[in-house]
Design a protein around this motif. Sequence first.
Motif, PDB file in Angstrom:
ATOM      1  N   LEU A 103       0.817  -1.219   0.000  1.00 17.29           N
ATOM      2  CA  LEU A 103       0.000   0.000   0.000  1.00 17.29           C
ATOM      3  C   LEU A 103       0.852   1.270   0.000  1.00 17.29           C
ATOM      4  O   LEU A 103       0.386   2.336  -0.430  1.00 17.29           O
ATOM      5  CB  LEU A 103      -0.926   0.013   1.217  1.00 17.29           C
ATOM      6  CG  LEU A 103      -2.174  -0.875   1.148  1.00 17.29           C
ATOM      7  CD1 LEU A 103      -2.904  -0.868   2.488  1.00 17.29           C
ATOM      8  CD2 LEU A 103      -3.108  -0.403   0.038  1.00 17.29           C
ATOM      9  N   LEU A 104       2.094   1.162   0.454  1.00 19.81           N
ATOM     10  CA  LEU A 104       2.975   2.331   0.495  1.00 19.81           C
ATOM     11  C   LEU A 104       3.331   2.838  -0.909  1.00 19.81           C
ATOM     12  O   LEU A 104       3.786   3.967  -1.064  1.00 19.81           O
ATOM     13  CB  LEU A 104       4.258   2.002   1.256  1.00 19.81           C
ATOM     14  CG  LEU A 104       4.080   1.569   2.718  1.00 19.81           C
ATOM     15  CD1 LEU A 104       5.413   1.153   3.319  1.00 19.81           C
ATOM     16  CD2 LEU A 104       3.449   2.685   3.539  1.00 19.81           C
ATOM     17  N   LEU A 105       3.125   2.000  -1.911  1.00 18.18           N
ATOM     18  CA  LEU A 105       3.379   2.436  -3.286  1.00 18.18           C
ATOM     19  C   LEU A 105       2.412   3.542  -3.720  1.00 18.18           C
ATOM     20  O   LEU A 105       2.755   4.355  -4.594  1.00 18.18           O
ATOM     21  CB  LEU A 105       3.266   1.249  -4.247  1.00 18.18           C
ATOM     22  CG  LEU A 105       4.343   0.168  -4.115  1.00 18.18           C
ATOM     23  CD1 LEU A 105       3.969  -1.053  -4.950  1.00 18.18           C
ATOM     24  CD2 LEU A 105       5.705   0.716  -4.542  1.00 18.18           C
ATOM     25  N   VAL A 106       1.225   3.586  -3.107  1.00 16.75           N
ATOM     26  CA  VAL A 106       0.215   4.580  -3.505  1.00 16.75           C
ATOM     27  C   VAL A 106       0.662   6.004  -3.176  1.00 16.75           C
ATOM     28  O   VAL A 106       0.723   6.864  -4.080  1.00 16.75           O
ATOM     29  CB  VAL A 106      -1.150   4.252  -2.873  1.00 16.75           C
ATOM     30  CG1 VAL A 106      -2.173   5.332  -3.215  1.00 16.75           C
ATOM     31  CG2 VAL A 106      -1.645   2.884  -3.340  1.00 16.75           C
ATOM     32  N   PRO A 107       0.979   6.331  -1.916  1.00 10.09           N
ATOM     33  CA  PRO A 107       1.398   7.712  -1.634  1.00 10.09           C
ATOM     34  C   PRO A 107       2.720   8.082  -2.294  1.00 10.09           C
ATOM     35  O   PRO A 107       2.923   9.251  -2.669  1.00 10.09           O
ATOM     36  CB  PRO A 107       1.524   7.749  -0.110  1.00 10.09           C
ATOM     37  CG  PRO A 107       1.710   6.332   0.300  1.00 10.09           C
ATOM     38  CD  PRO A 107       0.927   5.527  -0.675  1.00 10.09           C
ATOM     39  N   THR A 108       3.615   7.094  -2.445  1.00 13.27           N
ATOM     40  CA  THR A 108       4.911   7.382  -3.064  1.00 13.27           C
ATOM     41  C   THR A 108       4.735   7.714  -4.540  1.00 13.27           C
ATOM     42  O   THR A 108       5.292   8.709  -5.045  1.00 13.27           O
ATOM     43  CB  THR A 108       5.852   6.170  -2.907  1.00 13.27           C
ATOM     44  OG1 THR A 108       5.885   5.783  -1.542  1.00 13.27           O
ATOM     45  CG2 THR A 108       7.256   6.519  -3.355  1.00 13.27           C
ATOM     46  N   GLY A 109       3.945   6.908  -5.236  1.00 14.26           N
ATOM     47  CA  GLY A 109       3.696   7.171  -6.657  1.00 14.26           C
ATOM     48  C   GLY A 109       2.930   8.462  -6.885  1.00 14.26           C
ATOM     49  O   GLY A 109       3.229   9.220  -7.816  1.00 14.26           O
ATOM     50  N   ALA A 110       1.943   8.728  -6.031  1.00 10.94           N
ATOM     51  CA  ALA A 110       1.153   9.960  -6.181  1.00 10.94           C
ATOM     52  C   ALA A 110       2.023  11.193  -5.983  1.00 10.94           C
ATOM     53  O   ALA A 110       1.899  12.183  -6.715  1.00 10.94           O
ATOM     54  CB  ALA A 110      -0.005   9.952  -5.188  1.00 10.94           C
ATOM     55  N   ALA A 111       2.907  11.153  -4.997  1.00 10.64           N
ATOM     56  CA  ALA A 111       3.798  12.294  -4.762  1.00 10.64           C
ATOM     57  C   ALA A 111       4.710  12.526  -5.963  1.00 10.64           C
ATOM     58  O   ALA A 111       4.976  13.674  -6.356  1.00 10.64           O
ATOM     59  CB  ALA A 111       4.626  12.063  -3.498  1.00 10.64           C
ATOM     60  N   ALA A 112       5.189  11.448  -6.574  1.00  7.41           N
ATOM     61  CA  ALA A 112       6.051  11.583  -7.748  1.00  7.41           C
ATOM     62  C   ALA A 112       5.314  12.265  -8.901  1.00  7.41           C
ATOM     63  O   ALA A 112       5.913  13.017  -9.687  1.00  7.41           O
ATOM     64  CB  ALA A 112       6.560  10.208  -8.190  1.00  7.41           C
ATOM     65  N   LEU A 113       4.017  12.042  -8.998  1.00  6.28           N
ATOM     66  CA  LEU A 113       3.228  12.636 -10.086  1.00  6.28           C
ATOM     67  C   LEU A 113       3.001  14.135  -9.902  1.00  6.28           C
ATOM     68  O   LEU A 113       2.983  14.891 -10.875  1.00  6.28           O
ATOM     69  CB  LEU A 113       1.872  11.925 -10.199  1.00  6.28           C
ATOM     70  CG  LEU A 113       1.887  10.496 -10.750  1.00  6.28           C
ATOM     71  CD1 LEU A 113       0.484   9.889 -10.670  1.00  6.28           C
ATOM     72  CD2 LEU A 113       2.378  10.492 -12.204  1.00  6.28           C
ATOM     73  N   VAL A 114       2.825  14.602  -8.656  1.00  2.00           N
ATOM     74  CA  VAL A 114       2.384  15.987  -8.442  1.00  2.00           C
ATOM     75  C   VAL A 114       3.486  16.928  -7.968  1.00  2.00           C
ATOM     76  O   VAL A 114       3.266  18.143  -7.909  1.00  2.00           O
ATOM     77  CB  VAL A 114       1.221  16.029  -7.419  1.00  2.00           C
ATOM     78  CG1 VAL A 114       0.092  15.104  -7.846  1.00  2.00           C
ATOM     79  CG2 VAL A 114       1.703  15.688  -6.016  1.00  2.00           C
ATOM     80  N   MET A 115       4.658  16.407  -7.634  1.00  2.08           N
ATOM     81  CA  MET A 115       5.671  17.224  -6.969  1.00  2.08           C
ATOM     82  C   MET A 115       6.377  18.161  -7.945  1.00  2.08           C
ATOM     83  O   MET A 115       7.488  17.902  -8.431  1.00  2.08           O
ATOM     84  CB  MET A 115       6.684  16.305  -6.279  1.00  2.08           C
ATOM     85  CG  MET A 115       7.511  17.006  -5.228  1.00  2.08           C
ATOM     86  SD  MET A 115       6.486  17.622  -3.884  1.00  2.08           S
ATOM     87  CE  MET A 115       7.577  18.887  -3.227  1.00  2.08           C
TER      88      MET A 115
END
Length: 468
Positions: A103-115
Motif C-alpha cells: 500500500l505504500l506504493l500509492v502515496p509514493t507514486g502519487a507524490a512523484a506525479l504531483v511534486m
Amino acid sequence: MRRGGRWIEHWDPEDERFWQETGERVARRNLVFSVLSEHIGFSVWSLWSVMVLFMGPEYGIDPAGKFFLVAMPTLVGAVLRVPYTFAVALFGGRNWTVLSALLLLVPTGAAALVMEPGTSYTTFLVVSTLAGVGGGNFASSMTNINSFYPLRKKGWALGLNAGGGNVGVPVIQLLGLLVIGTAGAAQPRLVLAVYVPLIVLAAAGAALFMDNLAPVTNDTGAALEAARQPHTWVMALLYIGTFGSFIGYSFAFGLVLQSQFARTPLQAASLTFIGPLLGSLVRPVGGRLADRFGGARITLGNFAAMGLATGVVIHASAVRSLPVFLVGFIALFVLTGLGNGSTYKMIPGIFQAQAVRRGLTGETAAAYGRRLSGASMGLIGAVGALGGLAINLAFRQSFLTAGSGTPAFVAFLFCYAVCGAVTWAVYLRPVARERRAARRGAAGAGAAGTGTGTPGTDGERRPVYAEV
C-alpha cells in the motif's frame, strides 16, 4: 483452512523449553522483517516533512500552509492505527505486513506525479494525506511482535521493533539532504525513486520469511474490554507525551529551523535528521531500562527531563540562539525515544498485573495479558500519534500569531508536567503507599512486598505497576 501459507498453529513463548528450542529463532526472524517493513512505513509517513524542504518560493506556499501539509499524514496515520491493529488477527501478521507494505506504493507514486511548481495546494493536501498509510504500519507491527515474545523480553523486542521503524524518519531526511546537496532543491522525485524498489523489497521479504500466528485470532471482545480499561487511556495520554512529541517534532523540525532561524533548505536538511535519528536509536534502550528498573520509574524521570529540555528550548527561542536551541531540541528527541521505549514496556506489564488481580496464573494469565495488551496497543498508538498532529497544529498557530514557536513550547512544557504527575499518581504513588502500610502491618509473609492486586493474593504483595 489455515494450514499452509506460513501459519503457525501452536505458539507458547512463556514456555521456557519451547522458547529455547523453537520460539526464539522464529520470533527473531519475524522481528527482523517486521522492522524492515515498519522502517519504510515510517519513511513514507514522514515523506512530507522532506518534500516541504524542496518547496521554495516558486510553489507559493507559506510556512503555515506547509505545517498543515505535514500535519495531515499524522492525522490519517493516527486514525489508521486502530484498524491496522486488528488487521493482524484478521489476516495474519505476515499476510498483513505484505499488504500494508505494498500500500505504500500509492502515496509514493502519487507524490512523484504531483511534486512540481504549479500544482494546486488542494492537490498537495490530498496527496500528503495518502502518506498517512505509513503511520498505520506501526500499530500492526507492534501488535504482531507483541504476540511473538514472552513478557520478560517484550521491553527489548518492542523497543527494537519500534526503534528500527522510527529510524525511517531520519533516514528519509538524510536522503533528502543528499538529494538537495547534490542534485539541488528542484529534484524531489529522486527521493521517491529510491523508495519504490525498497517498498517492493520489504513486501517480498515479509512474504518469504514471516509467519502468521493462528492463536492470535480476531477478538472484538478484547478490543471492547481494552477500551473499557482506564489504564488504556492513561497510557494513551502518556504516549501522547512521548511518541506524539517524537513524531510531531520529527515532522516539524525542518520547518521550525527555516521559519524561526531563517535556515535555507540545505541548512535545515543538514540538521533535521539528527534528533529523529538519536531518538530512534535510544528507543530500545528505554525498553531495556524499563525491563530492569520498571517502566513507570523510567517514564516519570523521563518526563521530568523533557520538562527541563523544553525550558532550554524556550530560553533559546527567546534569545534567538540556534546552538542552544539545537542542544535543547535534540535532547528532547533523545528523551522522547527513551520514553517511547519505557511506556510501551509498561503496556503488557499492566495487563499482566490485571490478570494477577483477577486471580489468574501461569499461561492463563499470560494469555490474558497478551490478548488485552495487543488490543490496547492500537488504541494507545492511535491516540499517541494524534499528539504529533497537535504539535504541528500548535506550531502552525504559534507562527501565525507570534511569529515563533515559543508559545507552542510553553504549551508542551505544561503537557509534560501533566504526564509526569499522572505517571506518579497512577503507577508509583499507590505502590509507595502500600509499601508503607505493609511495613507498618507487618511481619511474616505479608511484609514480603506490596502491590496492586486483590487483597490476600500474591498479586498484592508485588509492586507490579512499579515494575511494568
